[in-house]
Design an enzyme around this catalytic site. Structure first.
Site, PDB file in Angstrom:
ATOM      1  N   HIS A 499       0.888  -1.278   0.165  1.00 27.88           N
ATOM      2  CA  HIS A 499       0.208   0.008  -0.404  1.00 27.88           C
ATOM      3  C   HIS A 499       1.113   0.894  -0.009  1.00 27.88           C
ATOM      4  CE1 HIS A 499      -3.692   2.402   1.829  1.00 27.88           C
ATOM      5  NE2 HIS A 499      -1.977   3.192   1.460  1.00 27.88           N
ATOM      6  N   GLU A 500       1.599   1.485   1.122  1.00 31.89           N
ATOM      7  CA  GLU A 500       2.831   2.727   1.116  1.00 31.89           C
ATOM      8  C   GLU A 500       3.507   2.504   0.077  1.00 31.89           C
ATOM      9  OE1 GLU A 500       2.222   4.716   3.228  1.00 31.89           O
ATOM     10  OE2 GLU A 500       0.536   3.370   4.589  1.00 31.89           O
ATOM     11  N   HIS A 506       2.820   6.557  -6.763  1.00 30.03           N
ATOM     12  CA  HIS A 506       1.914   7.698  -7.093  1.00 30.03           C
ATOM     13  C   HIS A 506       3.231   8.928  -7.260  1.00 30.03           C
ATOM     14  CE1 HIS A 506      -1.455   9.938  -6.740  1.00 30.03           C
ATOM     15  NE2 HIS A 506      -1.429  10.085  -7.551  1.00 30.03           N
TER      16      HIS A 506
HETATM   17 ZN   LIG Z   1      -2.314   5.205   2.581  1.00 27.73          ZN
END
Ligand SMILES: [Zn+2]
Length: 711
Positions: A499-500, A506
């Site tokens: 997730h991180e 991104h």
């Molecule tokens: Zn997050």
């Protein structure tokens, strides 16, 4: 001017930038290394090795003064306002403050010593006042407004038009149009809030540091797996409890303890310590602070012309209104609660069968859930863990980034770090070898570091000041195991790592011109979409076969075990969803309540009762330690964002499944082009439509959580 327009931290921590009139003294500004341009390779790197706490205050003061000068020059420019001399000039301003703020933010989140906290308490309100001083600058706003309303705007690129719109709306939303009296009051509120946010965070940190559970005998360790015992022994050393074992008051210590400890009395003790952080009626109690924060937020919203804080916060989100966010939450709430009742029934049946003679309580949930998992699916989490080595999984996420985005990661040792545990990698393009950015990894818990996991951008990608590459970091709180042995983590922790890393990707994929719209500076309810999407790649066979390797034998995780993990995909989704959603609903309802005086304890209790909260579960974050919503404004009335983003996530992963699978290059290229590289240059709804060819549907989410076909 990254510091004003966007918050740079994603998940959990957010640096509050707002601020004051005071101009700097000259002491410690000459030669203050925090003010210097970043030197070294990769276009310069943060001078973590030169930070001293005493340097922060003079550096912040000097950097604010410098930016105010820049702002004054832009506001008083005799030339008539245009995009270049106003918006671009603003984008170029505040470079020094951005750099100092990065270091200050890292210290605040990961190196928060008592002497640093003194600086923070003083500087938070001043930074708040500083920010208001800019957004309340009338000549400046007039220029922004002129550019925004000018017919010449139509000739700007779509990115330029969006940046202009963002400046205009952000200034209006920050009170640029208010009269002088209202502006003054607004600034007072912001300064007061900044002080309260700081106090709130410091109280939670104190409770997580000062409180811990000491285990003194073999008897008290009953049920704990070896890895947990080792971690508890290591924690005991840091807490000066020789010969004992320590369970820290943080999620990464408490959750495994609640899962495995056979000692029901100790589970209850640990659970109470954890859920009462900030709620102990002592000097670190946060209840009165919450009441003040809510009243000030309510008053501010009214000043700005919104019915409530929630309406103000959501206006520029993807959801747009609290009603739309509530609608989604309510659609998911009922089936999730129904599922919890089934989960509890399963657990109760098992406890009865074992002759436990208990009624399932919140401190039993994780423990019996684990037993049900074993009984129903023959899956023991401890069987999985030996295959989940932190460092191998890190190689796994690198490999995924290589497949999806053509990235290559090379360790570098020639850059300074804030702590010896932090490591750095250079990211390049696999084909062209072009430098893309740096990735800092700070995996371990330590005193002064906030609990949880988050991503932070130390520098955003941009082109307005030349070709600037990004520097991002991932932060976690793994408890260090025995020296020399590979650190094994849980499936949940592995998911969090992916997730991180999704947030980091991104940032790394960002390909924009203007810094304020780069990388993760997108609306709050959209920012969790890329990160949650990346979680899906952990369970792909490609990753598991290559990187889920047994720490002793080196053999990949057996297919049979992978199949079992797959079969449990929707197991316990009732608990996970209700734990989260109850917190999101209470957050939204609190911020829809206006500026009336609220007793947090009563509000939490009554709201949960109205919702029909299962009594076997507690909110994931009870109000007295809900850092997302009370350590800054950033996730306030915004905790629903994870669910909102997950609708997109589940639906987006479908695009891969409808194609050639998770490694389909064509879909990955669309993902890069329309989602990961565009930052906030495009309206998120349009970006999503461009990627998927249609609007998102909720069906995939309901299916992913096992709620499909339920009311
Ligand atoms: Zn997050």
């Amino acid at each position: 001017m990254r510091n004003l327009i966007t918050g740079s931290l994603v998940l959990l921590v957010a640096l509050t930038m707002t601020s004051n009139t005071t101009i700097h003294s000259n002491a410690m500004t000459d030669n203050n290394p925090l003010l210097a341009k970043w030197e070294g390779p990769y276009g310069g790197v943060p001078p973590f090795d030169r930070v001293q706490v005493a340097l922060f205050k003079p550096a912040l003061e000097a950097a604010m003064a410098e930016q105010l000068d820049e702002i004054q020059r832009i506001a008083n420019d005799p030339a008539s306002p245009d995009f270049e001399n106003t918006i671009v000039a603003l984008e170029r301003s505040g470079d020094t403050l951005d750099r100092v703020s990065t270091l200050y933010g890292v210290w605040s989140a990961t190196m928060s010593s008592p002497d640093f906290q003194v600086v923070q308490r003083e500087m938070a309100p001043r930074l708040a006042a500083f920010s208001d001083q800019i957004t309340q600058n009338e000549p400046l706003f007039k220029r922004i407004e002129a550019v925004y309303n000018s017919p010449a705007k139509a000739r700007l690129t779509p990115e330029q038009q969006r940046v202009t719109w963002l400046y205009y709306t952000n200034f209006v939303r920050a009170g640029a149009r208010l009269n002088a009296t209202a502006k003054k009051r607004l600034s007072e509120i912001n300064q007061e809030l900044a002080g309260l946010f700081t106090k709130f965070s410091q109280n939670v940190l104190a409770e997580e540091t000062d409180q811990f559970l000491v285990l003194k005998s073999e008897d008290e360790l009953a049920g704990l797996p070896q890895s947990l015992r080792d971690a508890a022994a290591a924690a005991a050393e840091t807490k000066k409890q020789p010969g004992a074992w320590v369970i820290m008051n943080t999620r990464s210590s408490i959750d495994p303890f609640l899962t495995y400890s056979d000692r029901r009395d100790l589970r209850e003790k640990a659970w109470r310590m954890f859920v009462n952080r900030g709620d102990n009626g002592d000097e670190h109690d946060n209840n009165a602070i919450i009441t003040q924060i809510l009243q000030l937020r309510g008053e501010r919203a009214k000043l700005l012309g919104y019915p409530t804080h929630a309406h103000w916060r959501l206006e520029n989100s993807m959801a747009k209104t609290p009603e739309r966010a509530m609608e989604l939450m309510e659609a998911v709430w009922k089936p999730a609660v129904a599922r919890v009742h089934e989960e509890v029934a399963d657990m109760q049946a098992l406890a009865d069968k074992e002759g436990a003679k208990i009624k399932i309580e919140p401190w039993d949930y994780r423990y019996y859930m684990e037993k049900v998992r074993k009984a129903k699916f023959d899956l023991d989490q401890n069987e999985v863990k030996p295959y989940l080595q932190l460092e191998k999984l890190r190689e796994g996420i690198f490999w995924v980034a290589g497949e999806l985005f053509n990235f290559n990661f090379t360790p570098v040792t020639n850059v300074p770090v804030a702590h010896p545990d932090i490591r750095v990698w250079e990211v390049t393009d696999k084909t062209t070898k072009k430098h893309i950015g740096l990735w800092y990894f700070d995996p371990y818990a330590r005193a002064g570091k906030r609990s949880g996991a988050w991503m932070n951008a130390y520098r955003t990608q941009e082109r307005v000041n030349g070709e600037i590459t990004t520097i991002v970091s991932n932060n976690a709180n793994f408890v260090k195991g025995k020296p020399g042995e590979p650190l094994l983590i849980s499936w949940d922790d592995a998911t969090t790592m992916f997730h991180e890393f999704g947030h980091a990707l991104h940032g790394l994929n960002s390909n924009v011109t203007y810094p304020s719209v780069a990388g993760t500076s997108v609306p709050r309810d959209y920012v969790e979409f890329p990160s949650q999407l990346m979680e899906h790649w952990l369970s792909t066979p490609e990753v598991l076969q290559r990187f889920a390797l047994h720490y002793q034998t080196g053999k990949p995780i057996p297919q049979e075990l992978v199949d079992k993990i797959k079969r449990t995909a929707t197991f316990n989704q009732g608990f996970a969803t209700v734990e989260y959603l109850s917190a999101a609903l209470v957050d939204m309802k609190l911020h829809l309540a206006g500026d009336r005086k609220i007793d947090p304890d009563a509000f939490e209790r009554e709201t949960l009762a109205q919702l029909g909260m299962p009594k076997e579960i507690v909110m994931r974050h009870r109000l007295p330690h809900f850092l997302h919503i009370f350590s800054s404004d950033s996730y306030s009335a915004g905790y629903y964002s994870y669910l909102w983003s997950d609708v997109l996530t589940a639906d987006a992963f479908g695009a891969f499944l409808e194609g050639k699978g998770p490694y389909d290059k064509t879909v990955a290229e669309r993902l890069r082009k329309y989602i990961f590289s565009v930052g906030n240059t495009v309206d998120p709804a349009d970006a999503y439509r461009a990627f998927r060819g249609r609007d998102p549907k909720i069906d995939a989410l309901m299916k992913k959580r096992g709620f499909a076909g339920r009311g």
